[in-house]
Write a protein that holds these residues in place. Structure first.
Motif, PDB file in Angstrom:
ATOM      1  N   UNK A  97     119.849 -13.895 113.863  1.00  0.00           N
ATOM      2  CA  UNK A  97     121.107 -13.381 114.391  1.00  0.00           C
ATOM      3  C   UNK A  97     121.718 -14.312 115.424  1.00  0.00           C
ATOM      4  N   UNK A  98     120.870 -14.876 116.291  1.00  0.00           N
ATOM      5  CA  UNK A  98     121.350 -15.836 117.284  1.00  0.00           C
ATOM      6  C   UNK A  98     121.903 -17.079 116.599  1.00  0.00           C
ATOM      7  N   UNK A 112     124.306 -15.760 125.208  1.00  0.00           N
ATOM      8  CA  UNK A 112     124.043 -14.515 125.941  1.00  0.00           C
ATOM      9  C   UNK A 112     122.987 -13.680 125.226  1.00  0.00           C
ATOM     10  N   UNK A 113     123.131 -13.546 123.896  1.00  0.00           N
ATOM     11  CA  UNK A 113     122.150 -12.782 123.119  1.00  0.00           C
ATOM     12  C   UNK A 113     120.781 -13.437 123.203  1.00  0.00           C
ATOM     13  N   UNK A 114     120.743 -14.756 123.109  1.00  0.00           N
ATOM     14  CA  UNK A 114     119.475 -15.482 123.184  1.00  0.00           C
ATOM     15  C   UNK A 114     118.790 -15.265 124.531  1.00  0.00           C
ATOM     16  N   UNK A 115     119.564 -15.338 125.604  1.00  0.00           N
ATOM     17  CA  UNK A 115     118.987 -15.171 126.936  1.00  0.00           C
ATOM     18  C   UNK A 115     118.520 -13.734 127.174  1.00  0.00           C
ATOM     19  N   UNK A 116     119.380 -12.767 126.828  1.00  0.00           N
ATOM     20  CA  UNK A 116     119.091 -11.369 127.170  1.00  0.00           C
ATOM     21  C   UNK A 116     118.081 -10.710 126.243  1.00  0.00           C
ATOM     22  N   UNK A 117     117.985 -11.190 125.006  1.00  0.00           N
ATOM     23  CA  UNK A 117     117.083 -10.551 124.058  1.00  0.00           C
ATOM     24  C   UNK A 117     115.782 -11.309 123.844  1.00  0.00           C
ATOM     25  N   UNK A 118     115.724 -12.582 124.255  1.00  0.00           N
ATOM     26  CA  UNK A 118     114.515 -13.364 124.011  1.00  0.00           C
ATOM     27  C   UNK A 118     113.977 -14.029 125.276  1.00  0.00           C
TER      28      UNK A 118
END
Length: 220
Positions: A97-98, A112-118
């Protein structure tokens, strides 16, 4: 067992700071409660839980943080769902997804998704693990306090629950449009989220700080 924190008309301002506590919700200044195992203290004015003295905090927290770390890789890199549409099959993971966001031109959203989810959830788990190891092995107490302080700054940026809501919304929308099969990654992701939530509840902050302070005093 729930016991309200004691409040007294005595001049609290004259007492040492380590004997006082301030409610995080209503700023009421109180005597610091002395709790037994499995007791908790609540603010007498607003009811906010000040402290919870839990048994076997170190062992239970270590078990949970190791469980979460074991689940981290499969939760992010194993397929969350398999979508069959018009003869084509695709498998989606958190990482894919990232990558898809990045390739579609939404680099900032992908970051943002990479930082907050992983990244942030992994850093939080590593901070918790290092703090617990410092307490268990009674080493690097000052460094352990700095790591635990950094962990509290990272807590606001971990958003696994938001990502899980997004996954569930996608499943609901796609289930009537195509043949949808849930993957192992989804169950690992849910397990990771539950382990982190349980860890937050088990790893009582005041007990961790007290353990780090006791170790620091013992080293002098």
């Amino acid at each position: 067992m729930s016991d309200p924190a004691p409040s007294s008309p005595a001049p609290l301002q004259q007492l040492p700071l380590d004997q006082l506590v301030v409610c995080h919700e209503c700023d009421l200044l109180m005597y610091r409660p002395d709790l037994q195992l499995e007791q908790k203290a609540c603010c007498p004015r607003c009811g906010y839980e000040l402290y919870a003295h839990r048994a076997w905090v170190e062992r239970r927290s270590l078990a949970l943080v190791l469980t979460a770390l074991v689940l981290f890789l499969p939760a992010n890199f194993l397929p969350i769902m398999q979508l069959n549409l018009l003869g084509q099959t695709t498998q989606d993971t958190v990482w894919s997804g990232v990558v898809a966001l990045y390739r579609s031109g939404m680099e900032v959203v992908a970051l943002v998704v990479f930082l907050c989810s992983m990244v942030v959830p992994l850093l939080k788990l590593l901070c918790q693990l290092l703090v617990l190891l410092c307490i268990r092995w009674r080493v690097a107490r000052t460094w352990g306090r700095r790591v635990y302080r950094s962990y509290h700054h990272l807590r606001e940026w971990g958003m696994l629950e938001v990502y899980l809501i997004g996954i569930l919304v996608s499943i609901v929308k796609l289930i009537d449009m195509a043949d949808l099969n849930l993957g192992v990654g989804l169950f690992c992701f849910i397990g990771l989220l539950l382990a982190q939530v349980w860890l937050e509840v088990t790893m009582s902050p005041h007990q961790i700080w007290d353990a780090l302070e006791e170790d620091a005093h013992a080293s002098h």
